[in-house]
Scaffold this motif. Structure first.
Motif, PDB file in Angstrom:
ATOM      1  N   ARG A 164       0.665  -0.843   0.302  1.00 42.08           N
ATOM      2  CA  ARG A 164      -0.091  -0.441  -0.130  1.00 42.08           C
ATOM      3  C   ARG A 164       0.941   1.234  -0.032  1.00 42.08           C
ATOM      4  NH1 ARG A 164      -3.954   3.040   1.814  1.00 42.08           N
ATOM      5  NH2 ARG A 164      -5.733   3.004   1.662  1.00 42.08           N
ATOM      6  N   ARG A 165       2.140   1.206   0.588  1.00 46.82           N
ATOM      7  CA  ARG A 165       2.981   2.282   0.765  1.00 46.82           C
ATOM      8  C   ARG A 165       3.549   2.481  -0.099  1.00 46.82           C
ATOM      9  NH1 ARG A 165       2.916   6.509   4.742  1.00 46.82           N
ATOM     10  NH2 ARG A 165       5.263   5.732   4.153  1.00 46.82           N
ATOM     11  N   ALA A 166       4.077   1.608  -1.166  1.00 46.57           N
ATOM     12  CA  ALA A 166       4.380   1.720  -2.457  1.00 46.57           C
ATOM     13  C   ALA A 166       3.513   2.043  -3.023  1.00 46.57           C
ATOM     14  CB  ALA A 166       5.173   0.030  -2.645  1.00 46.57           C
ATOM     15  N   VAL A 167       2.700   1.453  -3.828  1.00 45.60           N
ATOM     16  CA  VAL A 167       2.234   1.759  -5.036  1.00 45.60           C
ATOM     17  C   VAL A 167       0.882   1.624  -4.965  1.00 45.60           C
ATOM     18  CG1 VAL A 167       3.725   0.457  -6.563  1.00 45.60           C
ATOM     19  CG2 VAL A 167       1.968  -1.611  -5.348  1.00 45.60           C
ATOM     20  N   GLY A 168       0.266   1.819  -3.624  1.00 43.12           N
ATOM     21  CA  GLY A 168      -1.029   2.156  -3.655  1.00 43.12           C
ATOM     22  C   GLY A 168      -1.880   1.441  -3.221  1.00 43.12           C
ATOM     23  N   ASP A 169      -3.725   1.104  -3.867  1.00 37.61           N
ATOM     24  CA  ASP A 169      -4.022  -0.108  -3.881  1.00 37.61           C
ATOM     25  C   ASP A 169      -3.629  -1.053  -4.375  1.00 37.61           C
ATOM     26  OD1 ASP A 169      -5.986   0.457  -0.864  1.00 37.61           O
ATOM     27  OD2 ASP A 169      -7.396   0.755  -2.344  1.00 37.61           O
ATOM     28  N   LEU A 170      -3.612  -0.157  -5.716  1.00 37.82           N
ATOM     29  CA  LEU A 170      -3.122  -1.295  -6.921  1.00 37.82           C
ATOM     30  C   LEU A 170      -2.034  -2.289  -6.407  1.00 37.82           C
ATOM     31  CD1 LEU A 170      -2.820  -2.409  -9.748  1.00 37.82           C
ATOM     32  CD2 LEU A 170      -1.342  -0.578  -9.919  1.00 37.82           C
ATOM     33  N   GLY A 171      -1.177  -1.852  -5.158  1.00 39.20           N
ATOM     34  CA  GLY A 171      -0.419  -3.086  -4.798  1.00 39.20           C
ATOM     35  C   GLY A 171      -1.524  -4.580  -4.003  1.00 39.20           C
ATOM     36  N   LEU A 172      -1.928  -4.001  -2.987  1.00 35.61           N
ATOM     37  CA  LEU A 172      -2.859  -4.823  -2.131  1.00 35.61           C
ATOM     38  C   LEU A 172      -3.920  -5.987  -3.502  1.00 35.61           C
ATOM     39  CD1 LEU A 172      -4.057  -2.266   0.326  1.00 35.61           C
ATOM     40  CD2 LEU A 172      -2.115  -4.869   0.630  1.00 35.61           C
ATOM     41  N   ARG A 173      -3.970  -5.032  -4.423  1.00 39.02           N
ATOM     42  CA  ARG A 173      -4.905  -6.085  -4.941  1.00 39.02           C
ATOM     43  C   ARG A 173      -3.789  -6.887  -5.975  1.00 39.02           C
ATOM     44  NH1 ARG A 173      -9.885  -1.591  -7.658  1.00 39.02           N
ATOM     45  NH2 ARG A 173     -10.777  -1.326  -5.495  1.00 39.02           N
ATOM     46  N   ALA A 174      -2.097  -6.328  -6.708  1.00 40.91           N
ATOM     47  CA  ALA A 174      -1.650  -7.213  -7.405  1.00 40.91           C
ATOM     48  C   ALA A 174      -1.435  -8.883  -6.189  1.00 40.91           C
ATOM     49  CB  ALA A 174      -1.266  -6.585  -6.972  1.00 40.91           C
ATOM     50  N   LEU A 175      -1.371  -8.380  -4.813  1.00 40.26           N
ATOM     51  CA  LEU A 175      -0.869  -9.366  -3.771  1.00 40.26           C
ATOM     52  C   LEU A 175      -2.336 -10.246  -4.090  1.00 40.26           C
ATOM     53  CD1 LEU A 175       0.569  -7.427  -0.742  1.00 40.26           C
ATOM     54  CD2 LEU A 175       1.919  -9.146  -1.699  1.00 40.26           C
ATOM     55  N   GLY A 176      -3.542  -9.625  -4.106  1.00 39.21           N
ATOM     56  CA  GLY A 176      -4.175 -10.343  -3.712  1.00 39.21           C
ATOM     57  C   GLY A 176      -4.706 -11.359  -5.759  1.00 39.21           C
ATOM     58  N   GLY A 177      -4.279 -10.647  -6.305  1.00 37.76           N
ATOM     59  CA  GLY A 177      -4.339 -11.549  -7.698  1.00 37.76           C
ATOM     60  C   GLY A 177      -3.656 -12.290  -7.377  1.00 37.76           C
ATOM     61  N   ALA A 178      -2.029 -12.881  -6.341  1.00 37.47           N
ATOM     62  CA  ALA A 178      -0.983 -13.426  -6.977  1.00 37.47           C
ATOM     63  C   ALA A 178      -1.288 -15.164  -5.638  1.00 37.47           C
ATOM     64  CB  ALA A 178      -0.064 -12.897  -5.399  1.00 37.47           C
ATOM     65  N   VAL A 179      -2.175 -13.957  -5.247  1.00 35.34           N
ATOM     66  CA  VAL A 179      -2.894 -15.301  -3.796  1.00 35.34           C
ATOM     67  C   VAL A 179      -3.952 -16.110  -4.764  1.00 35.34           C
ATOM     68  CG1 VAL A 179      -5.111 -15.689  -1.518  1.00 35.34           C
ATOM     69  CG2 VAL A 179      -2.834 -14.405  -1.576  1.00 35.34           C
ATOM     70  N   VAL A 180      -4.694 -15.329  -5.467  1.00 33.03           N
ATOM     71  CA  VAL A 180      -5.853 -16.341  -6.614  1.00 33.03           C
ATOM     72  C   VAL A 180      -5.114 -17.027  -7.091  1.00 33.03           C
ATOM     73  CG1 VAL A 180      -7.772 -16.243  -8.283  1.00 33.03           C
ATOM     74  CG2 VAL A 180      -7.661 -14.733  -5.435  1.00 33.03           C
ATOM     75  N   ALA A 181      -4.411 -16.924  -7.947  1.00 32.65           N
ATOM     76  CA  ALA A 181      -3.272 -17.317  -8.926  1.00 32.65           C
ATOM     77  C   ALA A 181      -2.672 -18.572  -7.793  1.00 32.65           C
ATOM     78  CB  ALA A 181      -2.125 -16.473 -10.010  1.00 32.65           C
ATOM     79  N   GLY A 182      -1.533 -18.487  -6.936  1.00 33.96           N
ATOM     80  CA  GLY A 182      -1.223 -20.107  -5.998  1.00 33.96           C
ATOM     81  C   GLY A 182      -2.667 -20.474  -5.918  1.00 33.96           C
ATOM     82  N   GLY A 183      -3.365 -20.043  -5.338  1.00 33.80           N
ATOM     83  CA  GLY A 183      -5.011 -21.335  -5.041  1.00 33.80           C
ATOM     84  C   GLY A 183      -5.734 -21.823  -6.106  1.00 33.80           C
ATOM     85  N   ALA A 184      -5.423 -20.981  -7.001  1.00 35.86           N
ATOM     86  CA  ALA A 184      -5.782 -21.871  -8.500  1.00 35.86           C
ATOM     87  C   ALA A 184      -4.633 -23.143  -9.019  1.00 35.86           C
ATOM     88  CB  ALA A 184      -5.729 -20.782  -9.912  1.00 35.86           C
ATOM     89  N   LEU A 185      -3.465 -22.400  -8.351  1.00 34.37           N
ATOM     90  CA  LEU A 185      -1.972 -23.468  -8.853  1.00 34.37           C
ATOM     91  C   LEU A 185      -2.204 -24.727  -7.441  1.00 34.37           C
ATOM     92  CD1 LEU A 185       0.562 -24.628 -10.001  1.00 34.37           C
ATOM     93  CD2 LEU A 185       1.610 -22.789  -8.525  1.00 34.37           C
ATOM     94  N   VAL A 186      -2.912 -24.539  -6.724  1.00 35.33           N
ATOM     95  CA  VAL A 186      -2.934 -25.573  -5.679  1.00 35.33           C
ATOM     96  C   VAL A 186      -4.274 -26.436  -6.416  1.00 35.33           C
ATOM     97  CG1 VAL A 186      -4.018 -26.320  -3.135  1.00 35.33           C
ATOM     98  CG2 VAL A 186      -2.025 -24.946  -3.307  1.00 35.33           C
ATOM     99  N   LEU A 187      -5.779 -25.721  -6.714  1.00 28.80           N
ATOM    100  CA  LEU A 187      -6.544 -26.412  -7.771  1.00 28.80           C
ATOM    101  C   LEU A 187      -6.162 -27.684  -8.310  1.00 28.80           C
ATOM    102  CD1 LEU A 187      -9.859 -26.252  -6.518  1.00 28.80           C
ATOM    103  CD2 LEU A 187      -9.482 -24.985  -8.217  1.00 28.80           C
ATOM    104  N   ILE A 188      -5.864 -27.111  -9.461  1.00 27.95           N
ATOM    105  CA  ILE A 188      -5.394 -28.115 -10.491  1.00 27.95           C
ATOM    106  C   ILE A 188      -3.751 -29.191 -10.468  1.00 27.95           C
ATOM    107  CG2 ILE A 188      -3.366 -27.722 -12.652  1.00 27.95           C
ATOM    108  CD1 ILE A 188      -4.507 -24.589 -12.876  1.00 27.95           C
TER     109      ILE A 188
END
Length: 190
Positions: A164-188
């Protein structure tokens, strides 16, 4: 490429982790949350989401992770008691995916609602920890996975704050995307 994009790329690189199997935790409760990408992502995701919630509700920074830990212990107690909980792995993967989506969408629920959501998912995580526990040294095993979970929550809070400090809400959302991508990887992978 601007400085903001570079910081986001570095942050995402730091947040990535290889897919790991659930091995090596037979005697160490502390190792268990680190040995499965699903547990790791969920616990870090709780911290990241709590950091997002804490912008408007500072108490969420500790209430949301604390509710996860408390309900994780309830799930562990159920596992140790021999209670059968259905769809444990599905609940764990669902927790990863939902947490990622909540972060991507920057959902800012009241702390009590967020506590209920993470608490429900924590039951599955605690149950999984218990059914994979060694037959001896149970108290140390429990203390280990609680300490590791707390550390991962703090890491998620820190990542969320830095993003959040580095790039604002975009940074948090990117972390959320990484979590979803990792979850998809686990699912696969399952």
């Amino acid at each position: 490429m601007n400085f903001r994009t570079i910081r986001l790329a570095v942050l995402l690189a730091m947040a990535t982790t290889p897919v790991l199997a659930h091995s090596g935790h037979e005697t160490s409760g502390f190792a268990h949350p680190f040995t499965g990408l699903d547990h790791l992502l969920a616990m870090v995701g709780v911290g990241v989401w709590a950091s997002l919630l804490a912008v408007k509700r500072p108490a969420a920074a500790y209430l949301v992770p604390a509710s996860f830990i408390a309900m994780m212990l309830v799930g562990a107690a159920a596992g140790f008691a021999g209670i059968k909980l259905p769809l444990v792995e599905a609940g764990i993967v669902a927790s990863v995916l939902l947490l990622g989506v909540l972060i991507i969408a920057a959902v800012r629920l009241p702390s009590a609602a967020a506590m209920v959501i993470v608490g429900l998912f924590a039951i599955f995580h605690g149950y999984a920890h218990a059914i994979e526990a060694p037959t001896s040294g149970t108290a140390m095993y429990i203390m280990g996975f609680v300490a590791a979970t707390a550390a991962l929550h703090v890491a998620g809070l820190g990542l969320g704050w830095v993003a959040r400090r580095a790039v604002g809400d975009l940074g948090l959302r990117a972390l959320g995307g990484a979590v979803v991508a990792g979850g998809a990887l686990v699912l696969i992978a399952n």
